[in-house]
Enzyme design. Sequence first.
Site, PDB file in Angstrom:
ATOM      1  N   LYS A  53       0.342   3.227  16.936  1.00 41.79           N
ATOM      2  CA  LYS A  53       0.285   1.843  16.454  1.00 41.79           C
ATOM      3  C   LYS A  53       0.375   0.857  17.617  1.00 41.79           C
ATOM      4  CE  LYS A  53       2.555   2.625  11.960  1.00 41.79           C
ATOM      5  NZ  LYS A  53       1.441   2.187  11.109  1.00 41.79           N
ATOM      6  N   ARG A 104       1.256  10.291   3.441  1.00 43.58           N
ATOM      7  CA  ARG A 104       0.635  11.109   2.384  1.00 43.58           C
ATOM      8  C   ARG A 104       0.753  12.597   2.682  1.00 43.58           C
ATOM      9  NH1 ARG A 104      -4.887   8.000   3.255  1.00 43.58           N
ATOM     10  NH2 ARG A 104      -3.337   6.507   3.958  1.00 43.58           N
TER      11      ARG A 104
HETATM   12  N1  BES Z   1       3.970   3.283   7.285  1.00 43.72           N
HETATM   13  C1  BES Z   1       2.604   2.886   7.387  1.00 43.72           C
HETATM   14  C2  BES Z   1       2.225   1.793   6.378  1.00 43.72           C
HETATM   15  C3  BES Z   1       2.887   0.459   6.555  1.00 43.72           C
HETATM   16  C4  BES Z   1       2.267  -0.520   7.291  1.00 43.72           C
HETATM   17  C5  BES Z   1       4.072   0.160   5.928  1.00 43.72           C
HETATM   18  C6  BES Z   1       2.849  -1.767   7.418  1.00 43.72           C
HETATM   19  C7  BES Z   1       4.668  -1.073   6.063  1.00 43.72           C
HETATM   20  C8  BES Z   1       4.054  -2.045   6.802  1.00 43.72           C
HETATM   21  C9  BES Z   1       1.685   4.073   7.133  1.00 43.72           C
HETATM   22  O1  BES Z   1       2.158   5.282   7.579  1.00 43.72           O
HETATM   23  C10 BES Z   1       0.411   3.816   7.858  1.00 43.72           C
HETATM   24  O2  BES Z   1       0.447   3.770   9.053  1.00 43.72           O
HETATM   25  N2  BES Z   1      -0.678   3.661   7.120  1.00 43.72           N
HETATM   26  C11 BES Z   1      -1.948   3.418   7.703  1.00 43.72           C
HETATM   27  C12 BES Z   1      -2.956   4.330   7.040  1.00 43.72           C
HETATM   28  C13 BES Z   1      -4.283   4.361   7.706  1.00 43.72           C
HETATM   29  C14 BES Z   1      -4.159   5.014   9.078  1.00 43.72           C
HETATM   30  C15 BES Z   1      -5.248   5.125   6.855  1.00 43.72           C
HETATM   31  C16 BES Z   1      -2.304   1.957   7.441  1.00 43.72           C
HETATM   32  O3  BES Z   1      -1.961   1.438   6.383  1.00 43.72           O
HETATM   33  O4  BES Z   1      -2.848   1.339   8.348  1.00 43.72           O
HETATM   34 MN    MN Z   2       1.674   5.644   9.601  1.00 48.35          MN
END
Ligand code: BES
Ligand code: MN
Length: 499
Positions: free
Chosen positions: A278, A352
């Site tokens: 990230k 997931r």
């Molecule tokens: N934990 C994150 C989602 C999240 C983002 C929660 C912001 C709270 C605030 C999750 O694991 C994630 O990174 N999701 C990705 C999925 C994508 C890579 C398909 C996302 O939402 O960008």
């Molecule tokens: Mn994630």
Amino acid sequence: MKIFVKKGKLVDTKSQAIILPLFEENKKLSGNALEIDKISDGLISELINNGDFEAKPSQISVIYTRGALPAQRIALVGLGKQNEFNLEKLRGAFAKIMQHLRNLNIKEAATEINLDLLPRKKDQMAQAVAEGSLLGLYQYTPFKTVGREDLKEMEQLTIVADEKDFSLIESTIKKAQIITQAVCFARDLISAPSNEMTPAIMAQKAQEIAHRKNVSCRVLNKAKMKEMGMNALLAVASGSNEEPKFIILEYAGGKKSAAPIVLVGKGLTFDSGGISIKPAEKMDEMKTDMSGGAAVMGVIMAAADLQLPLNIVALVPATENMPGGSAYKPGDIVKSYSGKTIEVLNTDAEGRLILADALAYASELKPAAVVDVATLTGACVIALGDDVIGMLGTDDKLKSEINSAAQTTGELVWELPLWESYHELIKSDIADYKNSSGRAASTITAAAFLSKFAGDSPWVHLDIAGPAWTTKDKTYIPKGASGVTVRLLVEFLRNRAQR
Ligand code: BES
Ligand code: MN
Ligand code: ZN
């Protein structure tokens, strides 16, 4: 803060401040406000008639009684227009007035649940008053060492009630204290930084919950998960030096033969994104990626304390998602606990993966219902905003039960569709499924992915990526962890148990 219920009348109550909630229409005072106004020679009506206090939502006025009453102050708080009233307004008003009194360094206050003022059932009112007060006063302070002596704390709220309401209000307040305690427990876990809330520490917190009657806790370690084939969870954990834990908290309050309700909570104690790392900005907020796990632990805690006649299991797959020499990589294929294979296209779609193994485990328990709670997708925040829970699932009845519980607790839930066509998007070319299919409808494709592992039991998925954490104060949710879905799921369970 403790809440006590006492027989008597507000006008006779000795207190640092008696709290009077008023509607905008209450220019002509009635009920205990009128009584207090008369005895105090018009202290309240003077303020209202001069336009100083209009009872706008959460407007506050504090008046000294100067000996006209046993109470030292009258604290007025606005509820807004009577025809726009709902329990959220009441929670908000009490959060605001209690925070205000705390800031004045007042330690103790009193109020009354007065039907003349508040046209709802008295037990619902009392619960909302307790929730607004206790949740609004929440502070997370364990890491503050400088100026600790300046931290202010409210110690006591007394609710005075007449003879006929006393026992109803007293039992309601007891329950409300149990429920808010569970919310604050979840908030504490979520607020803790990832170095102080590792999977092992989460497991230890679960063991502490299991000291209650009818609650037991089992924690699967890495070796056990390997033996069982929880390879999706293990893949996510592989880049971290922290050992993953699979937490199984069980509350057996129902008949032995009764099928359990299984709650599954995402327990990412830190989500760096892994190799699909990230951006640095706001990465710190990913300490909250175990909010779902903390919530379901809180729910078990409350269910046990309320002695609900149900069997409930909480499953929390807990791990970090880190980049490292042994981390899982984009393109890897893992064989999940269910036996189905998953192509990992993005290591940041890790939630997931761990939920896939947990949901497959849940389905082995022959559950009456499965609800999972997860900070799963940033897309849910884009679709619904910061305040709203995304709901997807396979069972209309379960969805409507969640919806009606949400109406009561004021947590906002909105359903997204899980149509057949979305399922096409998660098929992999060389494995059964892929864990990411890009940006389009990614809250839905995430849920479609989960559905492949949830088995045949009624199942609902709650995406709390938006409301789990707030960067600004919201009446009874001070800036930080909200503990969202604890009250919602407890309400859902109480409805199932009919109490
Ligand atoms: N934990 C994150 C989602 C999240 C983002 C929660 C912001 C709270 C605030 C999750 O694991 C994630 O990174 N999701 C990705 C999925 C994508 C890579 C398909 C996302 O939402 O960008
Ligand atoms: Mn994630
Ligand atoms: Zn995550």
